[in-house]
Design a protein around this motif. Structure first.
Motif: not given
Length: 142
Positions: A12-13, A120-121, A128-131
Motif C-alpha cells: 500500500k505504501t 480524493l486520490l 481499492t485496497w479495502y477490496k
C-alpha cells in the motif's frame, strides 16, 4: 499462520507513493512554473512520505475504533484515515516545497492545492485496497 499485514502495508505504501508523487510533481510544476522544481519536490517526498505513510498504516492497523463492540463502518474509518494522513502529508509537502523552492508562499500554495487532490486520490486508494485481500488472513464484510 504468519502475519502478512506488513507486506500489505508495504505494498500500500508503494502504490500510494506512486500516485502521490505523480500528483505532487504535476501540482508543483504548475504552481512553481518550473518542471525541475516539481521533480525535486516529488523526488524528495518519495523518501519522507514512504516512511511517514508506513508508520501511519501501522498506527491505524492497531487502532480499534469500536462502539459497544461494533467496529466502525469502513467508509467512516477510511475518511478518518484520509484526514489524518492528509494533515501529515500536507505539512511534509509544505515544508519540502518551501525548502526546495526557497519560497514559503510556494510551499503553502502547493500544500493547499494538494489537500483537495490528495484527499480524493487517497480515499479511492483506500477503497481499492479495502477490496484487495493481499496480506489478510480473513476479512469481515463491510
Amino acid at each position: 499462520m504468519k502475519d502478512n499485514t506488513y507486506k500489505r502495508h508495504i505494498a500500500k505504501t508503494i502504490t500510494w507513493r506512486l500516485v502521490g508523487t505523480i500528483d505532487t510533481i504535476i501540482l508543483s510544476w504548475i504552481i512553481s512554473g518550473d518542471p525541475m522544481t516539481g521533480l525535486k519536490i516529488g523526488m524528495a517526498e518519495v523518501v519522507t512520505k514512504m516512511l511517514l505513510y508506513y508508520f501511519h498504516e501501522r498506527v491505524w492497523f492497531k487502532i480499534n475504533l469500536s462502539k459497544d463492540g461494533e467496529t466502525l463502518e469502513s467508509r467512516k474509518r477510511h475518511i478518518a484515515k484520509t484526514i489524518t494522513w492528509r494533515l501529515i502529508g500536507t505539512m511534509d509537502t509544505m515544508l519540502l516545497a518551501w525548502f526546495i523552492s526557497g519560497n514559503p508562499l510556494t510551499g503553502l500554495k502547493i500544500g493547499f492545492a494538494e489537500v483537495v487532490t490528495k484527499m480524493l486520490l487517497y480515499y479511492f486508494h483506500e477503497r481499492t485496497w479495502y477490496k484487495i485481500n493481499y496480506g489478510l488472513k480473513s476479512r469481515t464484510s463491510d
